[in-house]
Scaffold this active site. Sequence first.
Site, mmCIF file in Angstrom:
data_model
loop_
_atom_site.group_PDB
_atom_site.id
_atom_site.type_symbol
_atom_site.label_atom_id
_atom_site.label_comp_id
_atom_site.label_asym_id
_atom_site.label_seq_id
_atom_site.Cartn_x
_atom_site.Cartn_y
_atom_site.Cartn_z
ATOM 1 C CB SER A 1 -9.463 -1.441 -16.477
ATOM 2 O OG SER A 1 -10.599 -1.653 -17.307
ATOM 3 C CG PHE B 1 -13.472 1.024 -13.613
ATOM 4 C CD1 PHE B 1 -12.910 -0.238 -13.499
ATOM 5 C CD2 PHE B 1 -12.616 2.113 -13.673
ATOM 6 C CE1 PHE B 1 -11.517 -0.421 -13.464
ATOM 7 C CE2 PHE B 1 -11.223 1.954 -13.634
ATOM 8 C CZ PHE B 1 -10.676 0.688 -13.524
ATOM 9 C CG ASN C 1 -14.189 -7.761 -18.090
ATOM 10 O OD1 ASN C 1 -14.492 -6.574 -17.883
ATOM 11 N ND2 ASN C 1 -12.997 -8.249 -17.786
ATOM 12 C CE LYS D 1 -5.305 -6.537 -11.959
ATOM 13 N NZ LYS D 1 -6.494 -7.195 -11.394
ATOM 14 C CG ASN E 1 -6.307 -5.301 -15.549
ATOM 15 O OD1 ASN E 1 -7.296 -5.963 -15.853
ATOM 16 N ND2 ASN E 1 -6.391 -4.220 -14.797
ATOM 17 C CG ASN F 1 -13.018 -3.131 -20.445
ATOM 18 O OD1 ASN F 1 -12.843 -3.305 -21.645
ATOM 19 N ND2 ASN F 1 -12.953 -4.097 -19.559
ATOM 20 C CB THR F 2 -11.722 3.207 -17.874
ATOM 21 O OG1 THR F 2 -12.683 2.496 -17.069
ATOM 22 C CG2 THR F 2 -11.830 4.694 -17.569
#
Length: 415
Positions: free
Chosen positions: A216, A147, A143, A273, A302, A218-219
Amino acid sequence: SAMSRRVALVGTGVGVACGAYYTYSRTRRGELYGLIKPVLDQMDAERVHRIGVEIAGRPWLVRLLGFADDARDAPCLRSVVWGVEFANPIGLAAGYDKNGESIAGLATMGFGFVEVGSVTPQPQAGNPKPRVFRLLEDRAVINRYGFNSDGMEAVAQRTEAWHAARDTGFAPGGKSCVLGINLGKNKSTEDAAADYEAAMARLGGAADYIVVNVSSPNTPGLRALQARSELEALLTRMVKARDALPPLKLSAHSPVGQGPGAPPNGKRPLLLKIAPDLSDGELRDIAAVALTLKIDGLIVSNTMTERPPTLKSANFAETGGLSGQPLFDKSTAVLSKMYALTDGKVPLIGVGGVSDASQAYAKIRAGASLVQLYTGFAYEGPSLVRSLKVGLVERLAKDGFKSVAEAVGADHRKK
């Protein structure tokens, strides 16, 4: 002829009735998900995720579809961590119910805890679609949601309403659970800590535990916050923000703040996390910071950015975080290292690739006090929650443990 039409009609009627009864009986046994899974696998992954959230937002529908678990959890599964009472150690990881829409239905499915988020201060759309990809042959998902969030105001209203109802003894859907809230930052924000502080102030009051998510993939720039100096600066501010929250209100129906290990003065537990793709040096730094600043817990881990050479699915080349089966070994190894580095003093939540009871038990023996699902839940369906609990009870008994707590970190003691 009229006769053959009548026979055909009766035949169709009988067929439909049999089909309906078959579906109903499978539903009663909680097997509906297996029946519809092949259809879901042909649909867009994000759309299926959305349908799941919509269903879980309606506890009556969860029951109607046979997804509820109303059995009382075995006493050996009861776990007290940070003074919070978990009826069982199986939770749903952040990223599923990003906006706090389906806590009630997820509790009805038998989860001991649900972690909402990641939530950003301002609403944001996340990355362009498509941004979720199944790797069916690998029982994995990639994925790059980025966010996507309704923002802290909308999420706070939902979580506060659910939390207040639970603590007065009227949990929506009739089942209580522990609620974690996972905080993220907006993509465009320069001062990351300011975002986490804002989210903490708005959302922390309705959380049983709070998670700072700096892992994450993805940021842009987010994972850099795990480096020692950045992490120390961020978490120092987060501890202050957590300490500034109004103290926990204790009630007979709240699972919070009664048991041993509760942070002092009615403070909420603060967790971090982390990513699985960290070097041993980085892990040592994180452990040192966690111990120094008295962070209450760590969530390991994660999704991973690495692509193991074993991946078979054509989607392996998609950008984003990889979760599911291929993440199990790596996340469990990092979990085990973190338990050793913190000397078992910092409770850990193990997450990554859990899809059966032996894997959940392996996380516990490696050092996890609690275990979370996400991708395994998507592949196996709601019945997984029940089967994990049943399997854990069997495994604890077989190894002579009277509780989950006795088994936590067992692998480190037998060496």
